[in-house]
Scaffold this motif. Structure first.
Motif, PDB file in Angstrom:
ATOM      1  N   PRO A  41       0.811  -1.223   0.000  1.00 31.07           N
ATOM      2  CA  PRO A  41       0.000   0.000   0.000  1.00 31.07           C
ATOM      3  C   PRO A  41       0.848   1.279   0.000  1.00 31.07           C
ATOM      4  O   PRO A  41       0.295   2.374   0.064  1.00 31.07           O
ATOM      5  CB  PRO A  41      -0.785  -0.112   1.302  1.00 31.07           C
ATOM      6  CG  PRO A  41       0.117  -0.880   2.206  1.00 31.07           C
ATOM      7  CD  PRO A  41       0.846  -1.862   1.308  1.00 31.07           C
ATOM      8  N   CYS A  42       2.153   1.162  -0.090  1.00 30.98           N
ATOM      9  CA  CYS A  42       3.032   2.331   0.008  1.00 30.98           C
ATOM     10  C   CYS A  42       2.917   3.270  -1.188  1.00 30.98           C
ATOM     11  O   CYS A  42       3.384   4.407  -1.125  1.00 30.98           O
ATOM     12  CB  CYS A  42       4.482   1.886   0.206  1.00 30.98           C
ATOM     13  SG  CYS A  42       4.715   0.981   1.751  1.00 30.98           S
ATOM     14  N   THR A  43       2.291   2.827  -2.269  1.00 35.40           N
ATOM     15  CA  THR A  43       2.094   3.686  -3.437  1.00 35.40           C
ATOM     16  C   THR A  43       0.767   4.438  -3.347  1.00 35.40           C
ATOM     17  O   THR A  43       0.492   5.288  -4.186  1.00 35.40           O
ATOM     18  CB  THR A  43       2.098   2.849  -4.732  1.00 35.40           C
ATOM     19  OG1 THR A  43       1.049   1.884  -4.666  1.00 35.40           O
ATOM     20  CG2 THR A  43       3.434   2.160  -4.925  1.00 35.40           C
ATOM     21  N   TRP A  44      -0.047   4.129  -2.358  1.00 34.70           N
ATOM     22  CA  TRP A  44      -1.351   4.771  -2.226  1.00 34.70           C
ATOM     23  C   TRP A  44      -1.180   6.210  -1.749  1.00 34.70           C
ATOM     24  O   TRP A  44      -0.312   6.506  -0.933  1.00 34.70           O
ATOM     25  CB  TRP A  44      -2.226   4.025  -1.233  1.00 34.70           C
ATOM     26  CG  TRP A  44      -2.566   2.624  -1.610  1.00 34.70           C
ATOM     27  CD1 TRP A  44      -2.241   1.962  -2.756  1.00 34.70           C
ATOM     28  CD2 TRP A  44      -3.285   1.682  -0.803  1.00 34.70           C
ATOM     29  NE1 TRP A  44      -2.727   0.687  -2.714  1.00 34.70           N
ATOM     30  CE2 TRP A  44      -3.373   0.477  -1.532  1.00 34.70           C
ATOM     31  CE3 TRP A  44      -3.869   1.743   0.447  1.00 34.70           C
ATOM     32  CZ2 TRP A  44      -4.022  -0.650  -1.046  1.00 34.70           C
ATOM     33  CZ3 TRP A  44      -4.517   0.620   0.945  1.00 34.70           C
ATOM     34  CH2 TRP A  44      -4.595  -0.556   0.195  1.00 34.70           C
ATOM     35  N   PHE A  45      -2.041   7.103  -2.244  1.00 38.13           N
ATOM     36  CA  PHE A  45      -2.064   8.475  -1.750  1.00 38.13           C
ATOM     37  C   PHE A  45      -2.465   8.464  -0.278  1.00 38.13           C
ATOM     38  O   PHE A  45      -3.265   7.630   0.152  1.00 38.13           O
ATOM     39  CB  PHE A  45      -3.072   9.334  -2.520  1.00 38.13           C
ATOM     40  CG  PHE A  45      -2.743   9.513  -3.980  1.00 38.13           C
ATOM     41  CD1 PHE A  45      -1.435   9.523  -4.437  1.00 38.13           C
ATOM     42  CD2 PHE A  45      -3.758   9.679  -4.902  1.00 38.13           C
ATOM     43  CE1 PHE A  45      -1.142   9.698  -5.781  1.00 38.13           C
ATOM     44  CE2 PHE A  45      -3.482   9.851  -6.252  1.00 38.13           C
ATOM     45  CZ  PHE A  45      -2.173   9.865  -6.687  1.00 38.13           C
ATOM     46  N   HIS A  46      -1.924   9.375   0.507  1.00 34.59           N
ATOM     47  CA  HIS A  46      -2.254   9.577   1.918  1.00 34.59           C
ATOM     48  C   HIS A  46      -1.679   8.493   2.827  1.00 34.59           C
ATOM     49  O   HIS A  46      -2.046   8.402   3.995  1.00 34.59           O
ATOM     50  CB  HIS A  46      -3.772   9.699   2.140  1.00 34.59           C
ATOM     51  CG  HIS A  46      -4.430  10.638   1.191  1.00 34.59           C
ATOM     52  ND1 HIS A  46      -4.244  12.003   1.234  1.00 34.59           N
ATOM     53  CD2 HIS A  46      -5.251  10.406   0.135  1.00 34.59           C
ATOM     54  CE1 HIS A  46      -4.937  12.564   0.260  1.00 34.59           C
ATOM     55  NE2 HIS A  46      -5.557  11.633  -0.428  1.00 34.59           N
ATOM     56  N   VAL A  47      -0.805   7.649   2.292  1.00 30.59           N
ATOM     57  CA  VAL A  47      -0.132   6.610   3.073  1.00 30.59           C
ATOM     58  C   VAL A  47       1.366   6.855   2.963  1.00 30.59           C
ATOM     59  O   VAL A  47       1.885   7.061   1.864  1.00 30.59           O
ATOM     60  CB  VAL A  47      -0.469   5.192   2.535  1.00 30.59           C
ATOM     61  CG1 VAL A  47       0.373   4.131   3.227  1.00 30.59           C
ATOM     62  CG2 VAL A  47      -1.952   4.896   2.713  1.00 30.59           C
ATOM     63  N   THR A  48       2.054   6.854   4.099  1.00 33.36           N
ATOM     64  CA  THR A  48       3.506   7.003   4.109  1.00 33.36           C
ATOM     65  C   THR A  48       4.105   5.744   4.709  1.00 33.36           C
ATOM     66  O   THR A  48       3.609   5.234   5.719  1.00 33.36           O
ATOM     67  CB  THR A  48       3.938   8.221   4.959  1.00 33.36           C
ATOM     68  OG1 THR A  48       3.252   9.378   4.477  1.00 33.36           O
ATOM     69  CG2 THR A  48       5.440   8.436   4.896  1.00 33.36           C
ATOM     70  N   CYS A  49       5.178   5.251   4.076  1.00 36.49           N
ATOM     71  CA  CYS A  49       5.850   4.045   4.557  1.00 36.49           C
ATOM     72  C   CYS A  49       7.303   4.354   4.900  1.00 36.49           C
ATOM     73  O   CYS A  49       7.870   5.336   4.421  1.00 36.49           O
ATOM     74  CB  CYS A  49       5.814   2.946   3.496  1.00 36.49           C
ATOM     75  SG  CYS A  49       4.148   2.339   3.153  1.00 36.49           S
ATOM     76  N   ASP A  50       7.895   3.489   5.720  1.00 38.78           N
ATOM     77  CA  ASP A  50       9.324   3.618   6.009  1.00 38.78           C
ATOM     78  C   ASP A  50      10.115   2.836   4.967  1.00 38.78           C
ATOM     79  O   ASP A  50       9.549   2.288   4.012  1.00 38.78           O
ATOM     80  CB  ASP A  50       9.637   3.166   7.443  1.00 38.78           C
ATOM     81  CG  ASP A  50       9.322   1.699   7.701  1.00 38.78           C
ATOM     82  OD1 ASP A  50       9.095   0.924   6.732  1.00 38.78           O
ATOM     83  OD2 ASP A  50       9.316   1.293   8.876  1.00 38.78           O
ATOM     84  N   SER A  51      11.431   2.752   5.132  1.00 37.57           N
ATOM     85  CA  SER A  51      12.290   2.099   4.138  1.00 37.57           C
ATOM     86  C   SER A  51      12.041   0.594   4.032  1.00 37.57           C
ATOM     87  O   SER A  51      12.439  -0.038   3.064  1.00 37.57           O
ATOM     88  CB  SER A  51      13.759   2.363   4.456  1.00 37.57           C
ATOM     89  OG  SER A  51      14.059   1.906   5.764  1.00 37.57           O
ATOM     90  N   ASN A  52      11.352   0.015   5.032  1.00 37.57           N
ATOM     91  CA  ASN A  52      11.019  -1.413   4.998  1.00 37.57           C
ATOM     92  C   ASN A  52       9.588  -1.666   4.512  1.00 37.57           C
ATOM     93  O   ASN A  52       9.053  -2.757   4.694  1.00 37.57           O
ATOM     94  CB  ASN A  52      11.202  -2.024   6.395  1.00 37.57           C
ATOM     95  CG  ASN A  52      12.641  -1.985   6.840  1.00 37.57           C
ATOM     96  OD1 ASN A  52      13.543  -2.297   6.065  1.00 37.57           O
ATOM     97  ND2 ASN A  52      12.874  -1.603   8.081  1.00 37.57           N
ATOM     98  N   ASN A  53       8.986  -0.637   3.914  1.00 41.01           N
ATOM     99  CA  ASN A  53       7.605  -0.722   3.410  1.00 41.01           C
ATOM    100  C   ASN A  53       6.571  -0.982   4.496  1.00 41.01           C
ATOM    101  O   ASN A  53       5.535  -1.595   4.236  1.00 41.01           O
ATOM    102  CB  ASN A  53       7.481  -1.770   2.293  1.00 41.01           C
ATOM    103  CG  ASN A  53       8.072  -1.276   0.990  1.00 41.01           C
ATOM    104  OD1 ASN A  53       8.214  -0.077   0.784  1.00 41.01           O
ATOM    105  ND2 ASN A  53       8.416  -2.197   0.120  1.00 41.01           N
TER     106      ASN A  53
END
Length: 146
Positions: free
Chosen positions: A18-30
């Motif tokens: 889901p890291c490509t979704w708008f309004h979602v932020t992920c860390d370097s480990n997804n």
């Protein structure tokens, strides 16, 4: 969730990540670390599945039309720093499980329809800097000691 402004348009459940979704932020480990849907005109209820986002640090769902109860499962978000659920139509009690959110610094639940007492368990949150439950239907005393 109902999404009249189509802010969730990029949320494709067939994607593993889901890291490509708008309004979602992920860390370097997804791992999902932020959910930013404040002021998005979404409505519906909060699912207990939110409690499975174990790396979540920021839950920003303020000023929407969310209703129903706050899931106890949100108490599993051990890394949560900020939870902003203010300005919705949430009802029921503040979950006692929030007392397990040891990293929590900001808890804003104001301007909802919450009822009952403020859980004494919240006094265990030593990092809590901002706690706003104004403009709800809460009763009882404000707990000051655990």
């Amino acid at each position: 969730l109902s999404d009249p402004n189509n802010v969730l348009q990029s949320w494709d459940p067939t994607l593993v990540n889901p890291c490509t979704w708008f309004h979602v932020t992920c860390d370097s480990n997804n791992h999902v670390i932020r959910l930013d849907l404040g002021n998005s005109n979404i409505s519906g209820t909060l699912g207990p599945e939110l409690g499975q986002l174990h790396h979540l640090q920021y839950l920003e769902l303020y000023r929407n039309e969310l209703s129903g109860k706050i899931p106890e499962e949100l108490g599993k978000l051990k890394k949560l720093i900020s939870m902003d659920l203010y300005g919705n139509k949430l009802e029921g009690r503040i979950p006692k499980s929030f007392g397990k959110l040891k990293s929590l610094k900001f808890l804003r639940l104001n301007d909802n329809k919450l009822s009952g007492t403020i859980p004494r368990e919240l006094t265990h949150l030593k990092n809590l800097k901002i706690f706003d439950v104004s403009n709800n239907d809460l009763c009882g005393t404000i707990p000051v000691d655990g």
